[in-house]
Structures are given as C-alpha cells and as structure tokens.
Scaffold this motif. Structure first.
Motif, PDB file in Angstrom:
ATOM      1  N   TRP A 167       0.811  -1.228  -0.090  1.00  0.00           N
ATOM      2  CA  TRP A 167       0.123  -0.029  -0.015  1.00  0.00           C
ATOM      3  C   TRP A 167       0.971   1.351   0.038  1.00  0.00           C
ATOM      4  N   ARG A 168       1.832   1.283   0.913  1.00  0.00           N
ATOM      5  CA  ARG A 168       2.902   2.275   0.911  1.00  0.00           C
ATOM      6  C   ARG A 168       3.399   2.507  -0.423  1.00  0.00           C
ATOM      7  N   GLN A 169       4.021   1.480  -1.041  1.00  0.00           N
ATOM      8  CA  GLN A 169       4.812   1.733  -2.299  1.00  0.00           C
ATOM      9  C   GLN A 169       3.918   2.073  -3.386  1.00  0.00           C
ATOM     10  N   ARG A 170       2.665   1.750  -3.391  1.00  0.00           N
ATOM     11  CA  ARG A 170       1.629   2.004  -4.444  1.00  0.00           C
ATOM     12  C   ARG A 170       0.988   3.406  -4.286  1.00  0.00           C
ATOM     13  N   PHE A 171       0.914   3.969  -3.216  1.00  0.00           N
ATOM     14  CA  PHE A 171       0.207   5.255  -3.249  1.00  0.00           C
ATOM     15  C   PHE A 171       1.134   6.371  -2.848  1.00  0.00           C
ATOM     16  N   GLY A 172       2.360   5.987  -2.666  1.00  0.00           N
ATOM     17  CA  GLY A 172       3.410   7.043  -2.549  1.00  0.00           C
ATOM     18  C   GLY A 172       3.137   8.181  -1.241  1.00  0.00           C
TER      19      GLY A 172
END
Length: 199
Positions: A167-172
């Motif tokens: 989630w953190r990687q995808r939504f920056g």
C-alpha cells in the motif's frame, strides 16, 4: 455499514427493542429492498417475542452492507418518532466524530508522513482478521491480498506487513499515517492500537 451507524444502532439498542414492532412492514420493506434475505426473515420470525425479533434484526443489520442503515430508516414509515430519534443520534455521533478526529497524544505533523517499517510491524502484531477489510478500504485489491497470502502462506503477521508495505509503495505520498489511521478507525480498530504505533 458505516462504523458510526453501527454505533448509533448499538447505543439505541434497548430503546429500539422497546418501541419497534418488526412484525409489520419493517421486515417486508427490508426484504423487498434486498437488505434481508429470506433466511434472515425466517430467522427473525422464529424468535419467540417481538423484543427478541427486534434484537435479531439489530444483530443482522450491521452486516448487510453500506445501504442497510438508510434503508432501515426508510422502512420506519409506521414509526416516525423512532426514525427521528435515530437521525438525531446519528447527527450527534457525527458531530462528536468530527471533534474526535484528533488522536490524543499524536502530533499533527506525524500524521502527514508515511508509516515506517517499524510502525507497520507494530501494527501487524496487533491486528487480527480485520486487516483484510482495512487494506481494501485503503485501496488494495482482493488480488493484492491473495498475493500477500501466497507469498507468506505460513505467517499471518508477514502477510499483514507485506500488504501495508505494498500500500505504501503503490500510493506514495498519499500513503500517510493519517489515511492509515482513518482506515483503521473505519475498521473499528481500537485507538490504543493506533497510539501504540507512535510509541
């Protein structure tokens, strides 16, 4: 059903049981609108007293999706005073929630940054099966959850950690502690779990 609407039903539970007669149009309307299934209707009708029937309905409603509360309000044509009471309580709960959005002991600027690996690990240790609903509400898909489960099939904590890291990687920069906290609140996670991430 929205967490606030669940809270409204819970807080007025005994009053609703005393005032509502679910025999009439209420159940039929909820059935007609697809909120209750035939087996729900039979389960409610099989209860011995009207009091128990209403309790059964109040147990079922929160599990019946996002439109359940509104449809329940619509079903109360015969009970306008009950409907008014529910709407008043709902407005009261929403006002409290707006004041309550601050999490005690957590500085505002800390909410603007993304969660660290350490914070995600702390969170994963405290979450149970509700983690799937939470990551779905944050924008991950069932496919993402499936992948996390397959990649870490023997360790639930690792599944949870990998889902939140994804989630953190995808939504920056949109993947902030603030959005994580609101996802946790909507999943009805206790605020002590949120506070512990910041310790």
């Amino acid at each position: 059903m929205d967490a606030r609407d669940k809270q409204v039903l819970r807080s007025l539970r005994l009053e609703l049981c005393a005032e509502l007669l679910v025999e009439g149009l209420v159940i039929q309307y909820l059935y007609q609108e697809g909120i209750l299934t035939e087996s729900h209707v039979q389960e409610i009708r099989s209860q011995v007293t009207n009091h128990r029937k209403t309790m059964m309905l109040l147990d079922i409603l929160p599990t019946r999706g996002p439109k359940a509360f509104e449809t329940f309000l619509d079903s109360l044509q015969e009970f306008p005073w009950v409907r008014d009471k529910l709407e008043a309580k709902r407005n009261e709960v929403m006002l409290v929630a707006l004041d309550d959005d601050e999490i005690p002991g957590i500085p505002r600027n800390a909410l603007k940054s993304p969660p660290t690996d350490q914070q995600i690990n702390k969170l994963a240790r405290r979450l149970g099966p509700e983690w799937e609903c939470i990551v779905l509400s944050l924008g991950l898909t069932q496919n993402d959850i499936y992948r996390c489960k397959v990649n870490h099939s023997y360790n639930i904590q690792s599944q949870i950690v990998s889902a939140f890291i994804l989630w953190r990687q995808r939504f920056g920069n949109k993947a902030t502690m603030e959005s994580l906290c609101s996802g946790l609140k909507s999943g009805e996670v206790d605020s002590s779990v949120i506070q512990q991430m910041f310790q």
